[in-house]
Design an enzyme around this catalytic site. Sequence first.
Site, PDB file in Angstrom:
ATOM      1  N   ASP A   1       0.838  -1.206   0.000  1.00 26.96           N
ATOM      2  CA  ASP A   1       0.000   0.000   0.000  1.00 26.96           C
ATOM      3  C   ASP A   1       0.874   1.257   0.000  1.00 26.96           C
ATOM      4  O   ASP A   1       0.362   2.372  -0.067  1.00 26.96           O
ATOM      5  CB  ASP A   1      -1.026  -0.004   1.143  1.00 26.96           C
ATOM      6  N   SER A   2       2.201   1.066   0.013  1.00 28.81           N
ATOM      7  CA  SER A   2       3.115   2.186  -0.244  1.00 28.81           C
ATOM      8  C   SER A   2       2.814   2.815  -1.598  1.00 28.81           C
ATOM      9  O   SER A   2       3.252   3.931  -1.887  1.00 28.81           O
ATOM     10  CB  SER A   2       4.572   1.710  -0.197  1.00 28.81           C
TER      11      SER A   2
ATOM     12  N   ASP B   1      -0.901  -6.111   0.129  1.00 31.55           N
ATOM     13  CA  ASP B   1      -1.352  -5.473   1.369  1.00 31.55           C
ATOM     14  C   ASP B   1      -2.860  -5.309   1.398  1.00 31.55           C
ATOM     15  O   ASP B   1      -3.457  -4.835   0.416  1.00 31.55           O
ATOM     16  CB  ASP B   1      -0.756  -4.052   1.474  1.00 31.55           C
TER      17      ASP B   1
ATOM     18  N   LYS C   1      -0.995  -9.382   3.207  1.00 34.14           N
ATOM     19  CA  LYS C   1      -0.219  -8.842   4.336  1.00 34.14           C
ATOM     20  C   LYS C   1      -1.106  -7.881   5.117  1.00 34.14           C
ATOM     21  O   LYS C   1      -1.792  -7.037   4.516  1.00 34.14           O
ATOM     22  CB  LYS C   1       1.053  -8.150   3.841  1.00 34.14           C
TER      23      LYS C   1
ATOM     24  N   GLU D   1      -1.151  -5.326   8.710  1.00 34.29           N
ATOM     25  CA  GLU D   1      -0.330  -4.661   9.727  1.00 34.29           C
ATOM     26  C   GLU D   1      -1.008  -4.790  11.087  1.00 34.29           C
ATOM     27  O   GLU D   1      -2.214  -4.580  11.197  1.00 34.29           O
ATOM     28  CB  GLU D   1      -0.193  -3.169   9.404  1.00 34.29           C
TER      29      GLU D   1
ATOM     30  N   GLU E   1       9.404  -4.134  10.369  1.00 38.68           N
ATOM     31  CA  GLU E   1       9.861  -2.847   9.834  1.00 38.68           C
ATOM     32  C   GLU E   1      10.398  -1.969  10.964  1.00 38.68           C
ATOM     33  O   GLU E   1       9.725  -1.759  11.988  1.00 38.68           O
ATOM     34  CB  GLU E   1       8.702  -2.126   9.116  1.00 38.68           C
TER      35      GLU E   1
HETATM   36  O1  KIV Z   1       3.586  -1.105   1.634  1.00 40.01           O
HETATM   37  C1  KIV Z   1       4.787  -1.417   1.571  1.00 40.01           C
HETATM   38  O2  KIV Z   1       5.476  -1.133   0.610  1.00 40.01           O
HETATM   39  C2  KIV Z   1       5.366  -2.138   2.691  1.00 40.01           C
HETATM   40  C3  KIV Z   1       6.865  -2.195   2.736  1.00 40.01           C
HETATM   41  C4  KIV Z   1       7.389  -0.948   3.325  1.00 40.01           C
HETATM   42  C5  KIV Z   1       7.342  -3.374   3.465  1.00 40.01           C
HETATM   43  O3  KIV Z   1       4.687  -2.608   3.539  1.00 40.01           O
END
Ligand code: KIV
Length: 266
Positions: free
Chosen positions: A45-46, A84, A112, A114, A181
């Site tokens: 989600d970056s 994510d 993924k 968080e 992280e």
């Molecule tokens: O969203 C993302 O790119 C991430 C990385 C920073 C691991 O979670």
Amino acid sequence: MPDITLTTLQSLKARGEKITMLTCYDATFAHAVSQAGVEVLLVGDSLGMVLQGHDSTLPVSNDDMAYHVACVKRGNRGALIAADLPFMAYATVEQALRNSAQLMQAGAHLVKLEGAAWLGETVSQLTQRGIPVCVHLGLTPQSVNVLGGYKVQGRQEQQARQLRDDAVALEAAGAAMLLLECVPSALAAEITQAVSIPVIGIGAGSATDGQVLVLHDMLGLSLSGHVPRFVKNFMAGQADIPNALAAYVKAVKEVSFPAIEHGFNA
Ligand code: KIV
């Protein structure tokens, strides 16, 4: 079925070979990154920051994620695709099931999330229904407003103990992988030893089972101008992007990246 599976990652951990992961958001880069031998493509989600230009990951929707997963799937050549679940897409178990299904149907092989030990029930329900889960611990960017900024986590002993306990609890709940992280390198090493599932690090030192970076960061591209200390520019000295990607894979496999200066002390 991709060439790389969770079983491949388990075998890499068992024989002490480092796992490579990079973020990826489109078909052309998915092709280049997977051809370079990167085992896991993370549709992170970056993308809210590096593609959409937001100042956090919070505005990203599950539809945005599904769109980019589908793009990555088309270019991928055999890598495992992790995706994510974005902010508030897994606030309840029901939301997690529905939104994960959308990402898996778009082409993800695992999702993924968080969080911390509170995710145990969600991890267990997803896993039982055929959706492998990677849990992202430590600095969790979706909680930036609770954390008060993008800060190293686990520096105090109580916080460090909590992170170790969360990792063990999440493995017991069925997590297939962990991502750490911005935690002190020594703590990341302890957590990696404490669990049998692969642990991927970013700003977590060299002792984790693998490494991940944001693709644009490691190619020397920055929208904000701020480059976190755990980033290395792999374009430096390389003629083109495929060479930079190959240099990243080589450096992670040889454990020359991350170096001590890319990590954090307690
Ligand atoms: O969203 C993302 O790119 C991430 C990385 C920073 C691991 O979670």
